[in-house]
Design a protein around this motif. Structure first.
Motif, PDB file in Angstrom:
ATOM      1  N   UNK A  15      30.270 -13.260  29.539  1.00  0.00           N
ATOM      2  CA  UNK A  15      30.817 -13.812  28.294  1.00  0.00           C
ATOM      3  C   UNK A  15      29.987 -15.001  27.823  1.00  0.00           C
ATOM      4  N   UNK A  16      29.657 -15.900  28.741  1.00  0.00           N
ATOM      5  CA  UNK A  16      28.900 -17.100  28.388  1.00  0.00           C
ATOM      6  C   UNK A  16      27.526 -16.738  27.807  1.00  0.00           C
ATOM      7  N   UNK A  17      26.868 -15.739  28.388  1.00  0.00           N
ATOM      8  CA  UNK A  17      25.555 -15.334  27.890  1.00  0.00           C
ATOM      9  C   UNK A  17      25.659 -14.775  26.473  1.00  0.00           C
ATOM     10  N   UNK A  18      26.670 -13.955  26.249  1.00  0.00           N
ATOM     11  CA  UNK A  18      26.867 -13.391  24.904  1.00  0.00           C
ATOM     12  C   UNK A  18      27.274 -14.483  23.923  1.00  0.00           C
ATOM     13  N   UNK A  19      28.098 -15.406  24.374  1.00  0.00           N
ATOM     14  CA  UNK A  19      28.525 -16.503  23.508  1.00  0.00           C
ATOM     15  C   UNK A  19      27.327 -17.333  23.058  1.00  0.00           C
TER      16      UNK A  19
ATOM     17  N   UNK B 114      24.280 -16.306  22.773  1.00  0.00           N
ATOM     18  CA  UNK B 114      23.519 -15.480  21.837  1.00  0.00           C
ATOM     19  C   UNK B 114      24.089 -15.596  20.428  1.00  0.00           C
ATOM     20  N   UNK B 115      25.402 -15.462  20.294  1.00  0.00           N
ATOM     21  CA  UNK B 115      26.015 -15.510  18.971  1.00  0.00           C
ATOM     22  C   UNK B 115      25.988 -16.905  18.374  1.00  0.00           C
ATOM     23  N   UNK B 116      26.103 -17.931  19.210  1.00  0.00           N
ATOM     24  CA  UNK B 116      26.008 -19.295  18.684  1.00  0.00           C
ATOM     25  C   UNK B 116      24.611 -19.574  18.147  1.00  0.00           C
ATOM     26  N   UNK B 117      23.610 -18.999  18.791  1.00  0.00           N
ATOM     27  CA  UNK B 117      22.227 -19.181  18.349  1.00  0.00           C
ATOM     28  C   UNK B 117      21.961 -18.441  17.049  1.00  0.00           C
TER      29      UNK B 117
ATOM     30  N   UNK C 276      24.365 -17.365  14.771  1.00  0.00           N
ATOM     31  CA  UNK C 276      25.415 -17.464  13.754  1.00  0.00           C
ATOM     32  C   UNK C 276      24.914 -18.063  12.446  1.00  0.00           C
ATOM     33  N   UNK C 277      24.032 -19.076  12.511  1.00  0.00           N
ATOM     34  CA  UNK C 277      23.544 -19.716  11.294  1.00  0.00           C
ATOM     35  C   UNK C 277      22.759 -18.744  10.437  1.00  0.00           C
ATOM     36  N   UNK C 278      21.908 -17.944  11.059  1.00  0.00           N
ATOM     37  CA  UNK C 278      21.054 -17.041  10.296  1.00  0.00           C
ATOM     38  C   UNK C 278      21.847 -15.925   9.640  1.00  0.00           C
ATOM     39  N   UNK C 279      22.835 -15.320  10.366  1.00  0.00           N
ATOM     40  CA  UNK C 279      23.499 -14.202   9.702  1.00  0.00           C
ATOM     41  C   UNK C 279      24.673 -14.635   8.836  1.00  0.00           C
ATOM     42  N   UNK C 280      25.084 -15.917   8.900  1.00  0.00           N
ATOM     43  CA  UNK C 280      26.076 -16.414   7.956  1.00  0.00           C
ATOM     44  C   UNK C 280      25.427 -16.928   6.682  1.00  0.00           C
ATOM     45  N   UNK C 281      24.136 -17.287   6.762  1.00  0.00           N
ATOM     46  CA  UNK C 281      23.463 -17.911   5.631  1.00  0.00           C
ATOM     47  C   UNK C 281      23.520 -17.100   4.340  1.00  0.00           C
ATOM     48  N   UNK C 282      23.305 -15.759   4.372  1.00  0.00           N
ATOM     49  CA  UNK C 282      23.362 -15.010   3.116  1.00  0.00           C
ATOM     50  C   UNK C 282      24.692 -15.130   2.394  1.00  0.00           C
ATOM     51  N   UNK C 283      25.801 -15.303   3.149  1.00  0.00           N
ATOM     52  CA  UNK C 283      27.099 -15.438   2.506  1.00  0.00           C
ATOM     53  C   UNK C 283      27.179 -16.711   1.680  1.00  0.00           C
ATOM     54  N   UNK C 284      26.375 -17.706   2.042  1.00  0.00           N
ATOM     55  CA  UNK C 284      26.399 -18.971   1.324  1.00  0.00           C
ATOM     56  C   UNK C 284      25.434 -19.003   0.157  1.00  0.00           C
ATOM     57  N   UNK C 285      24.623 -17.968   0.009  1.00  0.00           N
ATOM     58  CA  UNK C 285      23.624 -17.963  -1.060  1.00  0.00           C
ATOM     59  C   UNK C 285      23.841 -16.818  -2.037  1.00  0.00           C
ATOM     60  N   UNK C 286      25.061 -16.278  -2.048  1.00  0.00           N
ATOM     61  CA  UNK C 286      25.362 -15.159  -2.929  1.00  0.00           C
ATOM     62  C   UNK C 286      25.126 -15.518  -4.386  1.00  0.00           C
TER      63      UNK C 286
END
Length: 303
Positions: free
Chosen positions: A266-270, A272-275, A277-287
């Protein structure tokens, strides 16, 4: 990552007056073919259908048309491209809408001298309109010949995503094939376990209800389509096998009640997603910024 892919968000409007085009859909009586026939006919285009029993009329149906849209199962797509290309005029635009893009696009470029483009509608045939739906566009040759068709998709509120066929197929391994396998497996498990789905829904979380709805929609499809999506390429089969190995490895940790090992996973996957998260959330902020962006359909594809 698909850094060279471009996303365009389209204003929500509908065009009612268009210059009628002559279109032939090969496989137009299938569910996706019928959907595109209905949507194109609604705005005034003249749409003909060619099915497997209609090839004696192929010269008439294919030679005198502006756009030929191939909507057949994955396993038949390349063969149909080769067969149809013999009847096409050099000015006829040819495209396919299957969920694999590299081989069909290469086949179209090789066997047809005219305009070529690969499309992948990221939705099933049960939608009521193209509004809010994504369509992946893989340019091939003479892109301007397809501009009216892309404008049609945009006018219906569709969203175009432009990338190479190779990039598309790489992403579909994860976006489509492994997701299909996950839900396919869950559906098989629930059926084998004879779970009372209705009872589970009475005390379910929103996430569970959403997942059951997705699984239900998967099993409402043609079984051949679902299986073909998983088996379409060796890369998809390899990824599904790797996913199954991961399931098996984690299940063994559960069977051994190895709490510490599961927490480490779980920690390893967590991390990965924390690293990421910024890149794949960014497009939602630039719609808003991307709303008026128009794709440049100029990609050179060597065959």
């Amino acid at each position: 990552m698909l850094n060279s892919c471009h996303t365009t968000l389209i204003p929500k409007y509908r065009t009612n007056h268009v210059a009628p085009r002559q279109i032939t859909i090969i496989g137009g009586r299938g569910r996706m073919g019928r959907l595109f026939k209905e949507q194109l006919s609604l705005v005034g285009h003249n749409v003909s259908v060619l099915e497997h029993e209609d090839w004696e009329y192929a010269d008439k149906l294919l030679n005198q048309t502006e756009l030929v849209l191939i909507s057949v199962p994955i396993e038949y797509t390349v063969d149909v491209i080769k067969r149809a290309a013999k009847y096409l005029a050099p000015t006829t635009a040819l495209c396919d809408i299957t969920s694999v893009k590299t081989q069909p696009t290469q086949a179209m470029l090789e066997h047809h001298s005219g305009p070529v483009m690969g499309l992948h509608p990221m939705f099933g045939p049960n939608i009521k309109s193209l509004f809010g739906q994504k369509v992946v566009v893989c340019p091939g040759r003479n892109d301007d010949s397809f501009q009216w068709f892309l404008d049609f998709i945009k006018s219906q509120g569709g969203e175009l995503i432009v990338c190479t066929p190779e990039e598309h197929d790489q992403m579909m391994v994860i976006v489509q094939a492994t997701q299909h396998f996950c839900r396919f497996s869950l559906g098989i498990f629930l059926a084998q376990s004879k779970v009372d789905i209705q009872q589970t829904l009475t005390m379910s979380t929103p996430n569970y209800r959403q997942e059951i709805d997705i699984v239900k929609r998967l099993f409402s499809q043609n079984p051949h389509l679902c299986v073909d999506i998983m088996l379409a390429t060796e890369e998809r089969c390899d990824a599904i096998s790797f996913l199954a190995d991961t399931y098996s490895r984690l299940a063994k940790l559960v069977a051994m009640k190895d709490r510490e090992a599961l927490i480490q996973e779980f920690d390893k996957a967590q991390s990965f997603f924390e690293e990421k998260i910024t890149s794949f959330m960014q497009p939602l902020n630039t719609i808003a910024i991307q709303r008026d962006f128009q794709p440049k359909l100029h990609t050179n594809i060597s065959i």
